[in-house]
Design an enzyme around this catalytic site. Structure first.
Site, short mmCIF file in Angstrom:
data_model
loop_
_atom_site.label_atom_id
_atom_site.label_comp_id
_atom_site.label_asym_id
_atom_site.label_seq_id
_atom_site.Cartn_x
_atom_site.Cartn_y
_atom_site.Cartn_z
N ARG A 59 44.24 79.43 69.11
CA ARG A 59 44.07 78.46 70.19
C ARG A 59 42.56 78.49 70.80
NH1 ARG A 59 47.64 78.24 67.75
NH2 ARG A 59 49.93 77.94 68.13
N SER A 87 52.45 74.48 76.64
CA SER A 87 52.33 76.18 76.86
C SER A 87 51.19 76.38 77.77
CB SER A 87 52.39 76.92 75.73
OG SER A 87 53.41 76.63 75.07
N GLU A 136 45.93 78.15 78.78
CA GLU A 136 45.56 77.42 77.40
C GLU A 136 44.88 76.33 77.92
OE1 GLU A 136 47.58 75.78 73.49
OE2 GLU A 136 48.55 77.36 74.49
#
Length: 360
Positions: free
Chosen positions: A170, A247, A352
């Site tokens: 990520r 998320s 995130e």
């Protein structure tokens, strides 16, 4: 070039994000093609005007104070298919503003596989290498061919290879810098209509095939979309579980030195008979953020129906706006969950989404 007729003075940014929170910018400029993106950003840089680049807005949390500059919205939409001379493999090249799932659907409609496991992910194509987007066992790093960026310091466009991007879980070298702006992306495709190898167990089980099998890409896409809808992860204006940034926390990676103590602490909390999802990675293990959140005592829909910001009613990893929420309220819930997991297990979760003019 803020006097451009496509600019709106002191315009709110909330509607440009999937969380639907955030205050105004000085102006918003909509760019329909790569040329206008380059011209607008170059002109704003020459005027020393701060720039916030927005694609699909699916990974942004903008503060209630907004952004003290101009938001440049990339809406370029070109998609081209080709065959790489260097390998003979087919590929697709898309402008940064192409809606990601539109691109995935276009590749499958054209008879290709490769991107199907990434179906249903909200946002624009240009954001996918920045985050190294991934789902159901496939990451952008597995299929990325190259990325075209605007080098704001040099004022030039150039293509960069995946090896130059530091792609990791990520993240990439593009994530925490603003001197490069992605304007186009190119991905390798499979010309046999078959998917990438199915590494994700739940997906393989749903398709009733062995892990690492390759099956019809369109079938995989439909199965992935069904799975994502069941978790509120396909955008739907009528479903507040999708008013989120996806998320909110990344799965934490625990270093090898810290892992034994943390795993022991987890067992003490949940019981030694409970299996803890843990996946070996370089120099440690990756844990499931959603699993930790639940075991720390946070249920789906927390803190309850009267709250304007709640954990999704479908899974605990998404923070959702139930309508009329503020960015501060999103941050408050994020801090609550982060601190609760840290207190329970000694594991710190990290957000995130990109936080604009705010922090945890």
């Amino acid at each position: 070039m803020i006097d451009n007729p496509s600019a709106l003075q002191s315009a709110p940014l909330a509607d440009l994000t999937t969380l639907r929170v955030g205050g105004p910018a000085h102006a918003i400029v909509h760019c329909p093609d790569t040329r206008s993106v380059v011209e607008e950003i170059t002109a704003l840089d020459a005027d020393s005007e701060p720039v916030l680049v927005i694609g699909g807005g699916s990974n942004l949390l903008i503060s209630d104070d907004g952004f003290g500059g101009t938001a440049v919205v990339i809406e370029s939409a070109r998609i081209d298919f080709g065959t790489g001379r260097e390998s003979g493999r087919p590929h697709v090249t898309a402008d940064a503003g192409v809606v990601w799932d539109t691109l995935v659907a276009a590749t499958i409609d054209a008879g290709f596989g490769g991107l199907e496991c990434l179906s249903g992910i909200p946002g624009a194509a240009g954001a996918t290498p920045v985050q190294n987007v991934g789902a159901y066992g496939v990451e952008v790093a597995d299929v990325l061919r190259s990325v075209q960026v605007l080098d704001r310091r040099a004022g030039t466009l150039r293509w960069v290879s995946p090896g130059e991007l530091g792609l990791g879980y990520r993240t990439s070298t593009l994530k925490y810098r603003d001197d490069f702006v992605v304007v186009a992306v190119s991905f390798w495709l499979n010309d046999d209509r078959l998917s990438q190898p199915l590494r994700y167990r739940d997906l393989a089980d749903r398709l009733d095939v062995a892990r690492d099998s390759r099956v019809d890409a369109s079938l995989v896409r439909e199965t992935v979309l069904t799975l994502r809808r069941s978790k509120g992860m396909v955008l739907d204006a009528d479903d507040h579980d999708t008013w989120s940034a996806g998320s909110f926390f990344t799965n934490p990676i625990i270093g090898s030195d810290d892992a034994p103590a943390i795993m022991s602490r987890i067992r003490e909390r949940v019981g030694s008979d409970i299996s803890t999802p843990a996946f070996p990675v370089a120099d440690g293990v990756k844990l499931s953020a959603g699993w930790l959140i639940e075991r720390a005592g946070y249920a789906k829909g927390y803190p309850g129906p009267s709250s304007p910001v709640r954990l999704s009613t479908k899974h605990t990893l998404a923070l959702t706006n139930r309508g009329g929420a503020s960015a501060d309220e999103v941050l408050d819930l994020a801090r609550d969950v982060r601190d609760g997991v840290r207190q329970a297990f000694g594991v710190t979760l990290h957000p995130e989404p990109v936080l604009v003019n705010c922090s945890l």
